[in-house]
Scaffold this active site. Structure first.
Site, short mmCIF file in Angstrom:
data_model
loop_
_atom_site.label_atom_id
_atom_site.label_comp_id
_atom_site.label_asym_id
_atom_site.label_seq_id
_atom_site.Cartn_x
_atom_site.Cartn_y
_atom_site.Cartn_z
N ASP A 72 17.87 -68.09 -10.45
CA ASP A 72 17.70 -66.71 -10.91
C ASP A 72 18.93 -66.18 -11.65
OD1 ASP A 72 15.40 -66.98 -9.44
OD2 ASP A 72 15.70 -65.17 -8.24
N ASP A 73 18.68 -65.17 -12.45
CA ASP A 73 19.67 -64.24 -13.02
C ASP A 73 20.37 -64.70 -14.29
OD1 ASP A 73 18.97 -62.79 -10.81
OD2 ASP A 73 20.94 -62.85 -9.83
N HIS A 123 12.17 -62.28 -14.87
CA HIS A 123 12.94 -61.69 -13.77
C HIS A 123 13.39 -60.28 -14.15
CE1 HIS A 123 14.92 -61.87 -9.95
NE2 HIS A 123 16.15 -62.02 -10.40
N HIS A 127 17.08 -56.14 -14.21
CA HIS A 127 17.29 -56.51 -12.81
C HIS A 127 17.39 -55.29 -11.88
CE1 HIS A 127 18.89 -58.85 -9.36
NE2 HIS A 127 18.30 -59.86 -9.96
N TYR A 164 15.72 -59.12 -6.09
CA TYR A 164 15.94 -58.93 -4.64
C TYR A 164 14.67 -59.19 -3.83
CZ TYR A 164 19.48 -56.29 -7.16
OH TYR A 164 20.43 -55.92 -8.08
N HIS A 218 20.92 -69.37 -7.55
CA HIS A 218 21.36 -68.56 -8.70
C HIS A 218 22.27 -69.39 -9.59
CE1 HIS A 218 20.24 -65.66 -5.55
NE2 HIS A 218 19.93 -64.86 -6.55
#
Ligand SMILES: [Zn+2]
Length: 281
Positions: A72-73, A123, A127, A164, A218
């Site tokens: 992720d991210d 995603h 965020h 989250y 991540h």
């Protein structure tokens, strides 16, 4: 990108502005866009998600010894390329739940992710924690990200991961209904964001694996990337194969070579209907 694709993307951008209430179009223009929206879908839609009726999931019910590695991210300018090198060396495909603003900044890395056979998931754009958002803002976060990915790689994500893991059941149903996107959380969380060290991260990923597991990590942390070779080796020694989310779901390979979306030139009469912007937002 074909003219038809460009047109749907441009219309989609107009829809996002309207959905987000940013008001870039005047009343007459807004009416025009509404009329166009009624005649054209604004974005191509993932089709398999609707066919399978998936609203949300944190693991896949399967007897196969398969797990999905998800990162992720990103894309991150340093850590993502290093991770891609490692995945290529181990001949493993993963799924990257990317942030729209990061794709805009690091488009070439997003393109490399896809070129090397991995999957992109949505995603959100900024965020945010979505649970406090109204539907118009949720859709804006999703649509902007779908569009920037579409423009970067010519292919649409078919799954969405809430930042989250925070999304209400009602919001998941709304996204499934309006955008054909299932909300995908995880069943294994090594808590790499707490920076416990690479070997701890790797061991948690290995120990948590079960058939159909979705493993969260991540690619914004160097130690997480350093954990990946040990994690892959450990998973493989336990008999697990690392696959993408689409593969874990039995949808086959995600990517430009296998169409996972459809263009519909005219309004549809079936239960799905075209993607219509959320004017209530
Ligand atoms: Zn995240």
């Amino acid at each position: 990108m074909t003219d038809q694709c460009r047109r749907t993307v441009l219309l989609g951008i107009g829809a996002c502005c309207l959905a987000a209430g940013t008001g870039v179009a005047g009343p007459g223009q807004a009416q025009d866009l509404r009329a166009l929206a009624a005649a054209q879908p604004l974005l191509p839609m993932p089709r398999l998600t609707r066919a399978h009726g998936l609203v949300n999931l944190s693991r896949v019910d399967t007897q196969q010894s398969e797990v999905a590695l998800t990162f992720d991210d990103g894309p991150h300018p340093l850590h993502t390329p290093r991770l891609l090198d490692i995945l290529a060396e181990h001949r493993v495909r993963a799924t990257f739940y990317v942030i729209g603003t990061q794709v805009r900044r690091f488009t070439e890395i997003a393109q490399r992710i896809v070129a090397e056979g991995h999957e992109l998931g949505n995603h959100t754009w900024h965020h945010p924690t979505l649970t406090g958002y109204d539907d118009g803002h949720v859709l804006s976060e999703i649509d902007r990200t779908q569009e920037v990915i579409w423009q970067a790689v010519g292919h649409l994500p078919v799954t969405f991961r809430p930042p989250y893991g925070a999304i209400s059941q009602r919001q998941s149903r709304m996204l499934h209904e309006r955008r054909n996107l299932p909300s995908v959380n995880w069943s294994v969380d090594p808590q790499d964001w707490r920076r416990p060290g690479a070997s701890v991260v790797a061991q948690r990923m290995i120990d948590g694996a079960r058939p159909g597991a979705i493993i969260l990590a991540h690619d914004t942390h160097g130690a997480t990337v350093s954990a990946v070779p040990e994690a892959i080796s450990g998973l493989q020694s336990r008999g697990f194969r690392c696959v993408t989310m689409s593969e874990l779901l039995g949808w086959g390979h995600w990517g430009p070579a296998a169409a996972r979306h459809e263009h519909v030139a005219q309004p549809r009469s079936d239960q799905r209907g075209p993607v219509i912007p959320d004017f209530a937002g």
